[in-house]
Design an enzyme around this catalytic site. Sequence first.
Site, PDB file in Angstrom:
ATOM      1  N   HIS A  62       0.834  -1.200   0.000  1.00 53.74           N
ATOM      2  CA  HIS A  62       0.000   0.000   0.000  1.00 53.74           C
ATOM      3  C   HIS A  62       0.869   1.249   0.000  1.00 53.74           C
ATOM      4  O   HIS A  62       1.925   1.280   0.630  1.00 53.74           O
ATOM      5  CB  HIS A  62      -0.935  -0.001   1.217  1.00 53.74           C
ATOM      6  N   PRO A  63       0.398   2.288  -0.684  1.00 57.60           N
ATOM      7  CA  PRO A  63       1.171   3.543  -0.713  1.00 57.60           C
ATOM      8  C   PRO A  63       0.912   4.370   0.535  1.00 57.60           C
ATOM      9  O   PRO A  63      -0.102   4.201   1.214  1.00 57.60           O
ATOM     10  CB  PRO A  63       0.597   4.255  -1.944  1.00 57.60           C
ATOM     11  N   SER A  79      -6.121   3.486  -5.976  1.00 59.71           N
ATOM     12  CA  SER A  79      -5.566   4.314  -4.901  1.00 59.71           C
ATOM     13  C   SER A  79      -5.698   5.803  -5.221  1.00 59.71           C
ATOM     14  O   SER A  79      -6.009   6.605  -4.334  1.00 59.71           O
ATOM     15  CB  SER A  79      -4.105   3.961  -4.642  1.00 59.71           C
ATOM     16  N   GLU A  82      -9.345   6.739  -4.652  1.00 58.39           N
ATOM     17  CA  GLU A  82      -9.675   6.685  -3.228  1.00 58.39           C
ATOM     18  C   GLU A  82      -9.094   7.885  -2.486  1.00 58.39           C
ATOM     19  O   GLU A  82      -9.789   8.535  -1.693  1.00 58.39           O
ATOM     20  CB  GLU A  82      -9.168   5.369  -2.627  1.00 58.39           C
ATOM     21  N   GLN A  83      -7.840   8.188  -2.736  1.00 57.49           N
ATOM     22  CA  GLN A  83      -7.223   9.327  -2.053  1.00 57.49           C
ATOM     23  C   GLN A  83      -7.852  10.644  -2.497  1.00 57.49           C
ATOM     24  O   GLN A  83      -8.081  11.534  -1.676  1.00 57.49           O
ATOM     25  CB  GLN A  83      -5.706   9.317  -2.257  1.00 57.49           C
ATOM     26  N   PHE A 114       0.655   3.544   6.854  1.00 54.30           N
ATOM     27  CA  PHE A 114      -0.653   3.703   7.471  1.00 54.30           C
ATOM     28  C   PHE A 114      -1.719   3.363   6.438  1.00 54.30           C
ATOM     29  O   PHE A 114      -1.706   3.884   5.326  1.00 54.30           O
ATOM     30  CB  PHE A 114      -0.833   5.145   7.951  1.00 54.30           C
ATOM     31  N   ALA A 117      -9.280   2.792   4.981  1.00 53.08           N
ATOM     32  CA  ALA A 117     -10.233   2.905   3.881  1.00 53.08           C
ATOM     33  C   ALA A 117     -10.753   4.338   3.894  1.00 53.08           C
ATOM     34  O   ALA A 117     -11.541   4.710   4.752  1.00 53.08           O
ATOM     35  CB  ALA A 117     -11.366   1.898   4.052  1.00 53.08           C
ATOM     36  N   VAL A 118     -10.278   5.158   2.968  1.00 50.16           N
ATOM     37  CA  VAL A 118     -10.545   6.590   3.011  1.00 50.16           C
ATOM     38  C   VAL A 118     -11.900   6.983   2.427  1.00 50.16           C
ATOM     39  O   VAL A 118     -12.368   8.099   2.674  1.00 50.16           O
ATOM     40  CB  VAL A 118      -9.426   7.412   2.314  1.00 50.16           C
TER      41      VAL A 118
END
Length: 167
Positions: A62-63, A79, A82-83, A114, A117-118
Amino acid sequence: MTDRDAFVARLGGVFEHSPWVAERAYDRAAATGLTAGTVHSALCQAFRTALPREKMQVLRAHPDLAGKLAIAGKLTADSTAEQASAGLDRLTPEEHERFTALNDTYTKKFGFPFIIAVKGLTKGQILASFQSRIDNSPEEEFETACAQVEKIARLRLQSMIPGDENA
């Protein structure tokens, strides 16, 4: 291409850069039907029964949130979306500095980035969770991060396999 190959090609990225999870889940998923819920259950079972070092590889894949890969435009499409949904692509310089410091501290303490789930969260909620979880024990945080990986997978599957919103 076999059904297994197609399954892995389509769903191999649901657990970040870890197609082995889909490979191990295929038989169970195919036997129960391909809904978001049954696929998620099969993927999670494959993940939960993996060796600790394999789970750690998934976590490390994961980034960082709002990290170097995001700035360089090198996140996966999932990703990135999501971000962006949480506004992490629009941080002020001060917010970016705070995320960078937390990312560094967290990764040094736990050995993986870290993970949260954003989707549906604000920058403030993410920061508050970041700040509270950084005080967890390594064992507690490993379990929390694994649970978040499973939640991210569920959200990704819901967007890929329509009609099963309760997965």
